[in-house]
Scaffold this motif. Structure first.
Motif, short mmCIF file in Angstrom:
data_model
loop_
_atom_site.label_atom_id
_atom_site.label_comp_id
_atom_site.label_asym_id
_atom_site.label_seq_id
_atom_site.Cartn_x
_atom_site.Cartn_y
_atom_site.Cartn_z
N VAL A 167 3.22 1.39 0.65
CA VAL A 167 3.02 0.69 0.88
C VAL A 167 2.23 0.54 2.40
O VAL A 167 0.99 0.22 2.30
CB VAL A 167 3.68 -1.09 1.24
CG1 VAL A 167 2.21 -2.00 1.13
CG2 VAL A 167 4.82 -1.25 0.02
N LEU A 173 -1.90 0.74 3.45
CA LEU A 173 -2.45 -0.21 4.25
C LEU A 173 -3.33 0.85 5.23
O LEU A 173 -4.77 0.49 5.63
CB LEU A 173 -1.89 -0.80 5.09
CG LEU A 173 -2.45 -1.70 5.72
CD1 LEU A 173 -3.25 -3.18 5.12
CD2 LEU A 173 -0.69 -2.29 6.83
N HIS A 185 -2.98 -6.91 1.62
CA HIS A 185 -2.15 -5.91 1.38
C HIS A 185 -0.96 -6.01 0.76
O HIS A 185 -0.56 -5.21 0.19
CB HIS A 185 -1.59 -4.61 1.79
CG HIS A 185 -1.51 -3.28 1.70
ND1 HIS A 185 -2.64 -2.65 0.91
CD2 HIS A 185 -1.10 -2.27 1.40
CE1 HIS A 185 -2.43 -1.01 0.73
NE2 HIS A 185 -1.76 -1.26 1.77
N GLY A 186 0.02 -6.97 1.66
CA GLY A 186 0.97 -6.99 0.83
C GLY A 186 1.35 -8.01 -0.28
O GLY A 186 2.20 -8.15 -1.45
N TYR A 203 1.25 -5.28 -3.03
CA TYR A 203 2.51 -5.25 -3.01
C TYR A 203 3.39 -6.07 -4.04
O TYR A 203 4.45 -5.34 -5.02
CB TYR A 203 3.23 -5.06 -1.37
CG TYR A 203 5.00 -5.14 -1.88
CD1 TYR A 203 5.53 -3.94 -2.31
CD2 TYR A 203 5.50 -5.65 -1.03
CE1 TYR A 203 6.93 -3.64 -1.81
CE2 TYR A 203 6.64 -6.10 -1.08
CZ TYR A 203 7.53 -4.92 -1.27
OH TYR A 203 8.81 -4.69 -0.99
N ALA A 234 0.71 0.68 -3.18
CA ALA A 234 1.43 -0.77 -2.73
C ALA A 234 1.77 -0.71 -3.75
O ALA A 234 3.07 -1.25 -3.97
CB ALA A 234 0.38 -1.65 -1.67
N ASP A 240 5.05 -11.49 -0.49
CA ASP A 240 3.76 -10.72 0.02
C ASP A 240 3.46 -10.75 1.14
O ASP A 240 3.11 -10.08 2.86
CB ASP A 240 2.93 -11.38 -0.84
CG ASP A 240 2.52 -12.99 -1.02
OD1 ASP A 240 3.49 -13.78 -0.11
OD2 ASP A 240 1.87 -13.55 -1.39
N ILE A 256 4.67 -4.00 7.30
CA ILE A 256 3.75 -2.93 6.83
C ILE A 256 2.61 -2.60 7.87
O ILE A 256 2.45 -1.63 8.61
CB ILE A 256 3.08 -2.63 6.43
CG1 ILE A 256 2.41 -4.22 6.11
CG2 ILE A 256 3.95 -2.76 4.25
CD1 ILE A 256 1.66 -4.10 4.23
#
Ligand code: ATP
Ligand code: MG
Lengths: 259, 618
Positions: B21, B25, B39-40, B43, B203, B221, B228
């Protein structure tokens, strides 16, 4: 004549590159001294060491009798040294006059003042400086929209704001039209006369250099190869040699506005 | 010894997902300079999509196919986000895009809720890797070993892609020098899209691959977001090997932390990050930021002057209306307006350093919540009178900001942002875990104003006077020599330093001042609610302020207040509906696209075009 500034064996290396090597010279009081040399000769590096932006690898710098070693630019400035930059550095979010006022506020040590409005402080002084460099009519314009030549003149006004005894000007006329250049250097020469300050400047335009400087120093690959009066430099064999590669010394350099 | 090895292996296995992940990023940031808060969410989507696929694709190969397909699916979602949301705002001021990605988080949260429901799903175990292996007598899941073995290959594959292929060379060139790529004749837009695909896909794979070890839920998230970012920063922004080392470091330390110092878990990674950044300001393998790289993007802020008579009359009129609220409005409205005022003061204090100083702090809640806790603790532990506690709160917050500011101010750009966040997080976990003193999760209650200020109306007027007064004072500061010196330090450090301005010290002082003002807002807050909980110190609270500043217009003086008021009122209205996050997220995205200069900045431009306002001359 007394010397305002004196360097002794000033050197700077970047990794393996000897940008400036064993440079020793003095700047006399009330003198307009030119430092010339081809691109990459080490002129800006010299200025950066004099003003404290770069730490010399070795060598000493004295302002009158004071050793400047280890001082930050802001401390050297407080000792009466001003400078302009080859690549202009101004406050883009402010108006022209506010740029000058900022320097005046710093000079009067009011940076941490939180009562008055900054744009009302030292307005007259700032306006007088702008008038001096011919920028008064643009005082209220946003700095971000100025032409490059005007930015150079604004920088000169900023550099004069604390009434320096020594002024370092790195290519003050770069980016200007030929007529403007002559005018600006004439102005600088006048200021030197009136205010009794000393100026060390670099310049690629030889017309400008020969017309106004009292003395000329030539730097090549970091080494000072000549130091003398205008006539001496004109007839110096070594100087001619250096400039033969990049063009004739008595012809104008084509491009001097590069960084 | 056996236990030690087993724990080490668990840590290494955990690092696999984290690295995947985080590397995505890092790539996205390195090339596009976008701080991708969403980005979360990628994921989380990877985990849910992977889970759904695993229900239909059976067996060993089904599992791995699901993981890869989840990656592709999330990559495509990333492409959609990039094209629809981010492309229109690349030219906007730096970090503005993070507001857009924040909108994406909200949208994805509700979409995930609609699709998979509010139940946590348990990841399936992998056929063929269900067993355990005994290592020195300790049980280690086979799947963990598979992950440990797999990660170096992933790292190698990514490294190969980046350093050996043509595309990779372009990506690297873009990381180092964006103009150059344009000069090479490469279509930058598609390069960005491609990188977004890859980053999002990584991710997604990271989310799917951790399913057998964890599962999927709607909080994952946000839960992974901090981790991360920490990994990417410790490793050095844009460095893949750095991200791998950092992921391993964090994961392994975490496993040992859980065993030996359980109270450290919440804060451990932030301590590590703070230490690393103080020793290596650009992360383990990061390179120094080139000056100006993160400077002002887009057109510079306009020159400004104090408000004229017209502006003052307008503010006066608005104040008069606000003063009448308790007399004519409902007490519900009074409370709402107080909340908004307090939040606006908080946001305005952040704007002072962020807008005028260019210091992007991701941890400003530390001073808001910190101030609130100072007041609450003074009341609850030493029984200080409310008036004293109220006034000491900003002092306490200021002291905190002086100390943290001293440690952070040496860094610049994203690293500065992350270190401020680390310290905020430290403070949060301190408050959270020091039960006896701070009440921990239960917070501190019964913190009421003095009798003469109690009651909704009396306190409303206090809030009005202090809140508006604080905002006006912050505005005044912008016009003073101190405010100008702060702007000068942001505009041109070179010139400022060469004209006697100690830029770091000015920035430090500004940081402390902004902390004090945030503390004042916290002080108002705690006595208006009568209680305080650790949530007020959370990252989310810091981001709230950050978002509204960009939404309102970071390059305008009133941006923070206008953005804060708009968002709070809209939120108050929208939260009455079920899928309010979706609506709010879409709304934020629309505003971001339509008004890339923020609400105030874009209205000003619009006014200039209509000829109502005087524009800049050219
Ligand atoms: N920060 C630096 N790192 C590495 N090398 C440098 C650095 N600054 C300058 N140099 C090198 O030092 C030499 C001297 O550069 P300098 O800028 O002083 O020349 P200059 O005489 O001012 O040239 P110009 O006329 O082009 O302005 C050049 O070879 C340059 O590449
Ligand atoms: Mg130069």
């Amino acid at each position: 004549m007394t010397e305002v500034l004196r360097t002794d064996g000033l050197s700077k290396s970047f990794g393996g590159v000897r940008a400036v090597h064993q440079v020793s010279f003095g700047v006399r009081e009330g003198e307009l001294l030119a430092l010339i040399g081809p691109n990459g000769a080490g002129k800006t590096t010299c200025f950066n060491m004099l003003m404290g932006q770069l730490k010399p690898t070795s060598g000493e710098i004295y302002l009158r009798d004071e050793n400047l070693a280890g001082l930050a630019p802001r401390e050297i400035w407080r000792k009466g040294v001003g400078r302009t930059f080859q690549i202009t550095a101004t406050y883009q979010s402010m108006t022209v006059i506010e740029n000058v006022q900022m320097a005046l506020i710093s000079h009067h040590r009011r940076l941490y003042s939180i009562i008055p409005y900054a744009h009302k402080l030292y307005r007259q002084e700032a306006m007088a400086l702008l008038e001096l460099v011919g920028m008064a009519d643009q005082a209220e314009r946003a700095c971000a929209i100025l032409a490059y030549g005007d930015l150079k003149r604004l920088e000169l006004a900023i550099a004069l704001s604390h009434d320096p005894s020594l002024l370092l000007m790195d290519e003050p006329t770069a980016g200007m039209a030929p007529k403007e250049r002559i005018k600006l250097m004439q102005l600088t020469a006048d200021i030197v006369k009136q205010r009794k300050i000393s100026v060390l400047f670099t310049e690629h335009d030889m017309d400008v250099v020969f017309a106004h400087s009292h003395r000329i120093m030539v730097l090549n690959r970091g080494v000072l190869i000549a130091n003398g009066s205008v006539n001496e430099i004109r007839n110096d064999a070594k100087v001619k040699e250096v400039y033969l590669g990049g063009g004739n010394l008595f012809e104008k350099e084509k491009d001097s506005s590069n960084a | 010894m056996g236990l030690f090895i087993a724990q080490l292996l668990t840590g290494l296995a955990n690092a696999a997902g984290l690295f995947l992940v985080a590397s995505g990023l890092s790539l996205i940031f390195g090339v596009t300079r976008i701080v991708n808060f969403a980005h979360g969410s990628f994921y989380m989507l990877g985990a849910f999509i992977g889970y759904s696929l695993m229900q239909v694709l059976p067996g060993f190969f089904g599992f791995w196919a699901s993981v890869l397909l989840a990656g592709v699916a999330v990559g495509l979602i990333g492409v959609i986000v990039e094209i629809c949301v981010l492309r229109p705002v690349y030219k906007a001021p730096e970090l503005f895009q993070l507001v857009a990605t924040f909108g994406v988080i909200l949208v994805i949260q509700d979409l995930a809720l609609m699709t998979w429901g509010a139940v946590d799903v348990l990841g399936p175990r992998v056929p063929g890797l269900k067993g355990i292996v005994r290592v020195l007598g300790e049980p280690v899941p086979q799947y963990d070993l598979a992950l440990i073995a797999l990660t170096p290959f992933v790292l190698f594959a990514l490294w190969y892609l980046i350093s050996k292929t043509r595309i990779g060379i372009l990506v690297r060139a873009a990381t180092q020098d964006r103009e150059m790529v344009g000069a090479l004749g490469v279509n930058q837009a598609w390069l960005f899209t491609g990188v977004f695909f890859l980053g999002a896909a990584l991710a997604g794979i990271g989310g799917a691959i951790q399913l057998p070890k964890g599962g999927a839920d709607l909080l994952m998230d946000f839960n992974i977001l901090a981790a991360i970012f920490v990994v990417v920063v410790i490793g050095g922004m844009g460095s893949l090997p750095g991200a791998y080392i950092a992921a391993v470091l964090i994961s392994v330390l975490n496993v040992f932390g859980v065993t030996y110092i359980p109270q450290s878990t919440l804060v451990l990674m932030f301590v590590v990050m703070a230490v690393v950044l103080m020793v290596k300001p650009y992360g383990l393998l990061g390179r120094e930021e080139v000056a100006g790289e993160h400077g002002q993007v887009g057109e510079p802020e306009r020159p400004f002057k104090p408000a004229g008579t017209q502006g003052r009359l307008l503010v006066g009129g608005l104040l008069a209306i606000l003063a009448f609220v308790p007399l004519f409005g409902s007490s519900f409205l009074s409370v709402l307006v107080s909340d908004v005022l307090i939040f606006c003061l908080f946001a305005a204090s952040l704007h002072f350093i962020l807008g005028l100083g260019g210091l992007v702090s991701f941890g400003h809640a530390a001073y808001f919540g910190g101030g609130a806790y100072v007041a609450a603790l003074l009341v609850s532990t030493v029984g200080a009178p409310m008036e004293v506690a109220f006034l000491l709160a900003p002092v306490g917050a200021c002291l905190g900001a002086v100390i943290i500011g001293w440690l952070c101010i040496r860094l610049t750009g994203v690293y500065f942002a992350m270190l401020t966040m680390a310290f905020a997080q430290l403070l949060w976990s301190l408050v959270f875990q020091w039960d006896e003193f701070t009440g921990g999760d239960d917070g501190l209650v019964d913190i009421w104003p003095a009798p003469w200020l109690s009651g909704t109306t009396a306190y409303y007027y206090l809030t009005l006077v202090v809140g508006v007064g604080g905002i006006i004072f912050l505005r005044h500061m912008a016009h003073t020599p101190f405010g100008y010196a702060l702007r000068a330090s942001r505009d041109s450090k070179r010139q400022a330093e060469a004209t006697g301005i100690h830029t770091k010290r000015i920035q430090w002082a500004a940081f402390a001042f902004a902390g004090a003002m945030a503390g004042l807002a916290g002080s108002l807050f705690v006595f208006s609610k009568g209680s305080i909980f650790p949530t007020e110190l959370e990252i989310a609270r810091s981001f709230d302020a950050l978002i509204v500043i960009f939404l309102g217009g970071v390059k305008t003086l009133s941006g923070a207040v206008v953005g804060g008021a708009s968002l709070e009122f809209v939120k108050d209205f929208l939260t009455r509906f079920e899928y309010w996050r979706l609506t709010l997220g879409l709304l934020i995205i629309v505003v971001v696209i339509l008004a890339p200069d923020g609400i105030v900045g874009s209205l000003r431009k619009f006014g200039e075009r209509l000829g109502v306002l005087r524009g800049v001359e050219n």
